[in-house]
Scaffold this active site. Sequence first.
Site, mmCIF file in Angstrom:
data_model
loop_
_atom_site.group_PDB
_atom_site.id
_atom_site.type_symbol
_atom_site.label_atom_id
_atom_site.label_comp_id
_atom_site.label_asym_id
_atom_site.label_seq_id
_atom_site.Cartn_x
_atom_site.Cartn_y
_atom_site.Cartn_z
ATOM 1 N N CYS A 81 -1.661 -4.668 2.029
ATOM 2 C CA CYS A 81 -2.644 -5.168 1.043
ATOM 3 C C CYS A 81 -2.667 -6.915 1.337
ATOM 4 C CB CYS A 81 -2.301 -5.081 -0.464
ATOM 5 S SG CYS A 81 -3.516 -5.945 -1.551
ATOM 6 N N CYS A 215 -11.330 -8.243 -1.156
ATOM 7 C CA CYS A 215 -10.108 -7.235 -0.289
ATOM 8 C C CYS A 215 -9.896 -8.018 0.970
ATOM 9 C CB CYS A 215 -10.816 -5.837 -0.032
ATOM 10 S SG CYS A 215 -9.793 -4.839 0.758
HETATM 11 N N1 LIG Z 1 -6.974 -0.488 -1.612
HETATM 12 C C1 LIG Z 1 -6.365 -0.715 -0.306
HETATM 13 C C2 LIG Z 1 -5.191 -1.338 -0.267
HETATM 14 C C3 LIG Z 1 -5.512 -2.544 -0.955
HETATM 15 C C4 LIG Z 1 -6.183 -3.816 -0.073
HETATM 16 C C5 LIG Z 1 -6.305 -4.899 -0.527
HETATM 17 N N2 LIG Z 1 -7.094 -5.059 -1.795
HETATM 18 C C6 LIG Z 1 -6.293 -6.040 0.426
HETATM 19 O O1 LIG Z 1 -6.660 -7.294 -0.074
HETATM 20 O O2 LIG Z 1 -6.125 -5.884 1.414
HETATM 21 C C7 LIG Z 1 -6.040 0.836 0.154
HETATM 22 O O3 LIG Z 1 -5.710 1.653 -0.567
HETATM 23 O O4 LIG Z 1 -6.233 0.976 1.581
#
Ligand SMILES: N[C@@H](CCC[C@H](N)C(=O)O)C(=O)O
EC number: 5.1.1.7
Length: 278
Positions: A81, A215
Amino acid sequence: MDFAKLQGSGNDFILIDNRDGRVYKKTEELGVCLKEFVVKVCEPHKGVGADGLILIEEPEDSSNHFRWQFFNSDGSEAEMCGNGSRCAVRFCYDLGIVDKYVKFETLAGVIKAEVLEDGKRVKVQLTPPSEPVDKTLLVDGRELKGVFINTGVPHFVVPVDNLEGTDVRGLGRAIRFHEEFQPKGTNVNFIEPVSADTIKVRTYERGVESETLACGTGATAGAIVAYIKGLVSKKPVKVVTRSEELLIIDFDKELKEVFLNGSVYKVFEGTLSYEIFL
Ligand SMILES: N[C@@H](CCC[C@H](N)C(=O)O)C(=O)O
């Protein structure tokens, strides 16, 4: 149980120092599994509310500062993440576990990070992405062209002409569960170029099952795809997130070194009440 809530570009996370195993003791005491603990704590209104929860653990390799476990708000564990890693580094910096240069263990591999501006900004080096792959999907009866790339977690990036008018929730969900990406699914990013070095991005996040305000690995995927597709021509690429905060993405031509840089804010510190689990 003490926790902190931090956010990076509006992507928010609950962080707990679990080096003494306190979460495992508490979940056993409460009679809940770890997944239920995560879901209850991340739940808006009835819980603290966050996109994810991060446990800080002792490293397996003593040359690293810590290991983490990252969970999306639905309780699913993810390999990496980007924004969460920046928040974890700041959390550990405030705990005095780390100093300016950091290395920590994730399921995606060892992540290097640099603390800037006394923790108000953190720059992380992501794991080398997978080879970008062009894909055309049939979604709701229409062809959708995009690029699949794994920047620590899987992402499908779709360039659009009108980001504001894009049905991120509906289209995002349809792509996230598309047969092309099963069984694990993918995160989905819609991007629109703004200038020679800037894009806007909106992300439907796997494991949150909604659009998030940012993200980090998604912004990185969007920046790389925008550059290789000629939508931007300069680096570092500035990414305007849904929260309107900027993430700065830089990478070499071979995609061996990829950096994500952005602000981190500590929102609050507190103590979890057992009543969350009633
Ligand atoms: N939701 C993603 C993992 C988290 C991603 C995150 N928000 C980031 O900042 O990269 C997944 O389950 O792939």
